[in-house]
Design a protein around this motif. Sequence first.
Motif, mmCIF file in Angstrom:
data_model
loop_
_atom_site.group_PDB
_atom_site.id
_atom_site.type_symbol
_atom_site.label_atom_id
_atom_site.label_comp_id
_atom_site.label_asym_id
_atom_site.label_seq_id
_atom_site.Cartn_x
_atom_site.Cartn_y
_atom_site.Cartn_z
ATOM 1 N N LEU A 210 0.873 -1.181 -0.051
ATOM 2 C CA LEU A 210 0.146 -0.047 -0.019
ATOM 3 C C LEU A 210 0.782 1.393 0.007
ATOM 4 O O LEU A 210 2.083 1.143 0.574
ATOM 5 C CB LEU A 210 -0.795 0.036 1.353
ATOM 6 C CG LEU A 210 -2.057 -1.213 1.384
ATOM 7 C CD1 LEU A 210 -2.752 -0.890 2.691
ATOM 8 C CD2 LEU A 210 -2.918 -0.982 0.283
ATOM 9 N N THR A 211 0.381 2.132 -0.679
ATOM 10 C CA THR A 211 1.214 3.576 -0.797
ATOM 11 C C THR A 211 0.419 4.459 -0.083
ATOM 12 O O THR A 211 0.980 5.491 0.262
ATOM 13 C CB THR A 211 1.457 4.123 -2.307
ATOM 14 O OG1 THR A 211 0.276 4.070 -2.968
ATOM 15 C CG2 THR A 211 2.303 2.928 -2.846
ATOM 16 N N GLU A 212 -0.857 4.313 -0.035
ATOM 17 C CA GLU A 212 -1.753 5.424 0.739
ATOM 18 C C GLU A 212 -2.702 4.652 1.632
ATOM 19 O O GLU A 212 -2.984 3.698 1.446
ATOM 20 C CB GLU A 212 -2.701 6.347 -0.163
ATOM 21 C CG GLU A 212 -1.744 7.115 -0.986
ATOM 22 C CD GLU A 212 -2.411 7.964 -1.913
ATOM 23 O OE1 GLU A 212 -3.849 7.842 -2.002
ATOM 24 O OE2 GLU A 212 -1.872 8.561 -2.825
ATOM 25 N N GLY A 213 -3.160 5.176 2.714
ATOM 26 C CA GLY A 213 -4.123 4.728 3.571
ATOM 27 C C GLY A 213 -3.496 3.812 4.379
ATOM 28 O O GLY A 213 -2.167 3.619 4.556
ATOM 29 N N GLU A 214 -4.357 3.162 5.304
ATOM 30 C CA GLU A 214 -4.040 2.078 6.415
ATOM 31 C C GLU A 214 -4.091 0.465 5.942
ATOM 32 O O GLU A 214 -5.039 0.392 5.090
ATOM 33 C CB GLU A 214 -4.826 2.152 7.421
ATOM 34 C CG GLU A 214 -4.558 1.383 8.815
ATOM 35 C CD GLU A 214 -5.318 1.747 9.907
ATOM 36 O OE1 GLU A 214 -5.369 0.656 10.754
ATOM 37 O OE2 GLU A 214 -6.022 2.849 9.996
ATOM 38 N N ASP A 215 -3.286 -0.379 6.240
ATOM 39 C CA ASP A 215 -3.247 -1.453 5.811
ATOM 40 C C ASP A 215 -4.393 -2.487 6.513
ATOM 41 O O ASP A 215 -4.004 -2.477 7.874
ATOM 42 C CB ASP A 215 -1.941 -2.114 5.819
ATOM 43 C CG ASP A 215 -1.885 -3.432 5.255
ATOM 44 O OD1 ASP A 215 -2.739 -3.969 4.710
ATOM 45 O OD2 ASP A 215 -0.540 -4.012 5.072
#
Length: 98
Positions: free
Chosen positions: A73-78
């Motif tokens: 992931l590059t953005e947000g929460e996993d």
Amino acid sequence: MHTLATFLGLGLWESLAILALGLLLFGRRLPEVGKSLGRSIVEFRKGLSGIEREVEEASHRPPSTGESVRAPLTEGEDVRVSRAPGRVAAEGQSGSAS
């Protein structure tokens, strides 16, 4: 071919002393000990050949392009990682990801 005795630097008398000590310690059970030692060596070799076979198969197998591998992931929460609520807030404030 080198034997174990020459590898360890044992001479004739040292080898005979170890053999006599083995006979004294194991006595009647010596055939059983030899059999179990032989079985252990065979199982160990089977395990090694199984590992070698798996490595060989994996090295000749083309890389899989299935969905089992996901891009990071590059953005947000996993969402795959569950974290305690207090820890997420503390990480967000410090700016460092562990």
